[in-house]
Design a protein around this motif. Structure first.
Motif, PDB file in Angstrom:
ATOM      1  N   LEU A  29      20.783  -9.566 -40.041  1.00 54.83           N
ATOM      2  CA  LEU A  29      22.211  -9.818 -39.885  1.00 54.83           C
ATOM      3  C   LEU A  29      22.549 -11.286 -39.658  1.00 54.83           C
ATOM      4  O   LEU A  29      23.486 -11.814 -40.250  1.00 54.83           O
ATOM      5  N   VAL A  30      21.804 -11.924 -38.789  1.00 53.49           N
ATOM      6  CA  VAL A  30      22.118 -13.300 -38.402  1.00 53.49           C
ATOM      7  C   VAL A  30      21.452 -14.305 -39.333  1.00 53.49           C
ATOM      8  O   VAL A  30      22.099 -15.205 -39.873  1.00 53.49           O
ATOM      9  N   ASP A  31      20.134 -14.121 -39.534  1.00 52.00           N
ATOM     10  CA  ASP A  31      19.408 -15.064 -40.398  1.00 52.00           C
ATOM     11  C   ASP A  31      19.615 -14.767 -41.878  1.00 52.00           C
ATOM     12  O   ASP A  31      19.333 -15.610 -42.723  1.00 52.00           O
ATOM     13  N   LYS A  32      20.075 -13.548 -42.204  1.00 51.99           N
ATOM     14  CA  LYS A  32      20.285 -13.125 -43.591  1.00 51.99           C
ATOM     15  C   LYS A  32      19.018 -13.278 -44.431  1.00 51.99           C
ATOM     16  O   LYS A  32      19.054 -13.724 -45.574  1.00 51.99           O
ATOM     17  N   LYS A  33      17.886 -12.902 -43.854  1.00 53.47           N
ATOM     18  CA  LYS A  33      16.594 -13.064 -44.512  1.00 53.47           C
ATOM     19  C   LYS A  33      15.884 -11.721 -44.638  1.00 53.47           C
ATOM     20  O   LYS A  33      16.160 -10.772 -43.901  1.00 53.47           O
TER      21      LYS A  33
END
Length: 705
Positions: A29-33
């Motif tokens: 969600l945050v790093d989108k990785k």
């Protein structure tokens, strides 16, 4: 992550994440990785994709999300979950729907009406989570349909190419166990999912402190049953899974436990009808019975009170063993995992390990035909996997591997979406009039071409899109997209047949015999080395059984997690309680006799393929063995405890002494699609490009366009 925490509490009823769940979700969600999550069965892998899939629902409206594109903690799109078993899909979808989540599955258990409803919800953007089986990824209609959706997250075990084809924004790979080498393969930037090994891999460790790993070697089948029956009676109010290797054993053992020992037992294996398997799964999930099953059972089934997992037959690998014992005690309560190995397990287990390697001759003749296949105008060639498997005596899984080697190592081909040549269409049962008004009156060039080539039946209209494309000069893919569009909009129901795998030609294909010979040698060596690695993994299980240290610690070390077991001892496995190594010495190399060799040579006249004879004597099936009617003959497996390498050397010498010239097959042959068994004679040695085993389909060479 605040929104994720809210979803966890409001939708799933949990106050906090556990293990590495929060870190995995933050990565997505945050790093989108992309991420890889290694978590044992029962560790909570499903929440790692279910929670992110639902976070957008906390945003006020879709327009609000559009107004704030910088919102990093939203997966605005579909979460696609590739699940290996219908049981897992059904169970998780039911649970999610009960919680008010828009979830669905596409699998073979759905009726036509149910399938159409799922596709309608998908088209209208109503679904947040969609579960599909791996084989769905080979369905051209499905790939075309899913490519039109925004896939925010793909949760899967290992289909890297598909992730690229559907342009998934993020990928979450989930597995219960993986050695350090496998982790690197999954994370590889070129052939895997491009996952950062340092920051994108999350593991909870391999150790399950509530599991007791017990091992008790037995002399034979009867002694195993005498141990198993009283053990199962100690399970209390929990359920149990007994793993076996062969379907017949599953049926016979379940029947004996029920009839002779009055233990509530049922069998489960791939040979059962789908509705029967579903019945057994539902029965198991809802009660405290015992299932005797082949290895696939239990994968993803959300049942917390499995108190016992028994390996009636020794597992083929420590990977299998770790995953299967991990299905016990998901509620955290003490559970027992019992293995009952015997020397008699070894022949059939080694035969499985040997089953995937064809002869070098088969590989060479397959290459001959592949490299002279017709190349279409779009730069692709296609092949029927069933025909090639039968023609060249190469198992389907091995055939797929060979094509993958031509792609990944040689750079000659690139697999693309398989296609079906035959499509059947009928009016949608929910809106039958739409077929006439919108399908039969569709004046697009693709629709006109389809109608010009379909054969009308009382209910279904059938069209072969390959000649339709050739005659109309319209790309076949465009015709398929037209049919997909009709189905997606609920205008018709569709059935497909005649699957063909398709490959883009990306390099210069070898044409000279010496070049093809060199490549055949290279590919065969890789298959042989793979076989030897499989045999080594089986021997690793034997070494594990012999012990010498805590069994939980041995497993943890094998999976690259040597510090997870406190002080290196679990305190409740067979070794920790006895401090003694288990005496277990299975035979790998029982001597074979000249009489046995003469028996094989007398029954089977094949002389052009020594490996075929070695497989026959050892008890390893193949398409050609089946076609010649030899798999049910007494000769099959007559040397099943021999050293396979020595057996192969002997048959190589025998065939060489007879000039590799085939003779009559004395066993009554079966009719086969390739014609190999129709005359009672073994096939003559194939010329360059001809079909191994005397077949016709796939053996003829075509000039390139």
């Amino acid at each position: 992550m605040e929104d994720a925490q809210k979803v966890l509490k409001t939708t799933f009823g949990f106050s906090s994440f556990r293990g590495v769940q929060a870190k995995v979700i933050e990565r997505l969600l945050v790093d989108k990785k992309n991420a890889l999550c290694l978590m044992p069965t029962g560790g909570g892998k499903s929440l790692c994709f279910q929670v992110p899939a639902l976070v957008p629902s906390l945003c006020a409206t879709r327009s609000a999300r559009k107004a704030n594109p910088a919102c990093s903690q939203c997966l605005d799109g579909l979460t696609l979950v590739v699940s290996p078993l219908i049981a897992l899909m059904k169970d998780q979808v039911d649970v999610l729907r009960a919680k008010g989540v828009a979830a669905a599955s596409m699998d073979s258990s759905l009726s036509m009406e149910e399938s159409m409803a799922v596709k309608r919800d998908l088209r209208e953007g109503k679904l947040k989570i969609l579960y599909v089986a791996p084989e769905r990824l080979n369905n051209e209609l499905f790939v075309s349909m899913i490519s039109e959706q925004k896939v925010a997250l793909l949760a899967v075990e290992y289909v890297a190419r598909f992730a690229v084809e559907i342009a998934a924004e993020r990928v979450l790979c989930l597995t219960a166990t993986a050695t350090p080498t496998v982790v690197k393969e999954i994370c590889d930037a070129d052939d895997g999912f491009d996952i950062d090994l340092e920051h994108g891999v999350f593991s909870t460790g391999a150790y399950r402190p509530n599991l007791s790993l017990l091992i008790k070697p037995c002399a034979n089948y009867r002694s195993k049953v005498s141990v198993l029956a009283p053990f199962l009676r100690t399970r209390g109010k929990g359920a149990a899974i007994v793993y076996v290797t062969v379907q017949k054993t599953a049926d016979e053992l379940a029947r004996e436990l029920k009839e002779s020992y009055q233990i509530d037992t049922r069998s489960y294996h791939a040979g059962m009808a789908a509705d029967k398997r579903k019945e057994v799964q539902d029965w198991f999930i809802g009660g405290c019975g015992v299932v005797v099953a082949t290895i696939a059972f239990g994968m993803g089934i959300d049942k917390a009170n499995i108190r016992q997992v028994v390996h009636f037959t020794m597992p083929k690998t420590l990977e299998n063993y770790s995953q299967e014992v991990g299905r016990a005690g998901r509620d955290g309560l003490p559970s027992t995992c019992l293995m009952l190995p015997s020397s008699a397990d070894m022949p059939i287990l080694e035969s499985f390990a040997r089953a995937n390697t064809p002869s070098r001759k088969s590989v060479k003749e397959w290459l001959d035909v592949v490299f002279l296949s017709t190349i279409e105008a779009d730069g692709t060639m296609s092949a029927n996997p069933y025909e090639q498997s039968q023609t060249f005596d190469i198992g389907k899984n091995t055939l797929s591997l060979l094509y993958a080697l031509l792609e990944l190592q040689q750079g000659l081909l690139r697999a693309t979406t398989p296609f079906y040549s035959s499509y059947q269409l009928k009016p949608s049962s929910s809106n039958p009039s739409a077929f006439k008004t919108k399908v039969e009156n569709d004046e697009s060039p693709e629709a006109v071409a389809i109608r010009a080539h379909w054969k009308k039946g009382p209910t279904w209209h059938t069209v072969d899109v390959v000649p339709a494309a050739e005659d109309s000069n319209i790309p076949r893919a465009d015709l398929v997209r037209c049919i997909s569009r009709w189905e997606l909009h609920g205008l018709c129901e569709v059935k497909v047949a005649g699957v063909r795998n398709r490959y883009h030609v990306t390099g210069t294909l070898p044409e000279l015999d010496e070049d093809i010979d060199e490549l055949a040698d290279k590919l065969y060596k890789q298959l042989y080395d793979r076989e030897e690695a499989d045999v080594k993994r089986l021997r690793n299980v034997v070494d594990f059984v012999r012990g010498g240290k805590c069994y939980a610690q041995e497993l943890a070390e094998y999976f690259g997690d040597p510090t997870s077991v406190p002080n290196g001892t679990c305190g409740n496995c067979s070794f920790c309680t006895t401090k003694a190594k288990i005496p277990f010495e299975p035979r790998y190399d029982a001597p074979f006799t000249d009489k046995q060799i003469a028996f094989v040579m007398g029954v089977c006249g094949v002389r052009d393929d020594p490996r075929f004879l070695a497989r026959l004597a050892f008890g390893v099936s193949s398409p050609r063995i089946t076609a010649l009617g030899l798999s049910k003959h007494d000769v099959y497996g007559c040397c099943d405890t021999a050293d396979f390498s020595k057996l192969l050397e002997r048959f190589e010498a025998e065939c060489a002494s007879q000039g590799f010239k085939n003779r009559s097959v004395l066993a009554p042959p079966k009719q086969s699609a390739t014609g190999a068994g129709s005359t009672g004679k073994a096939a003559a040695p194939a010329k360059r490009g001809a079909a191994a085993g005397g077949g016709a389909a796939g053996g003829a060479k075509k000039a390139r366009k």
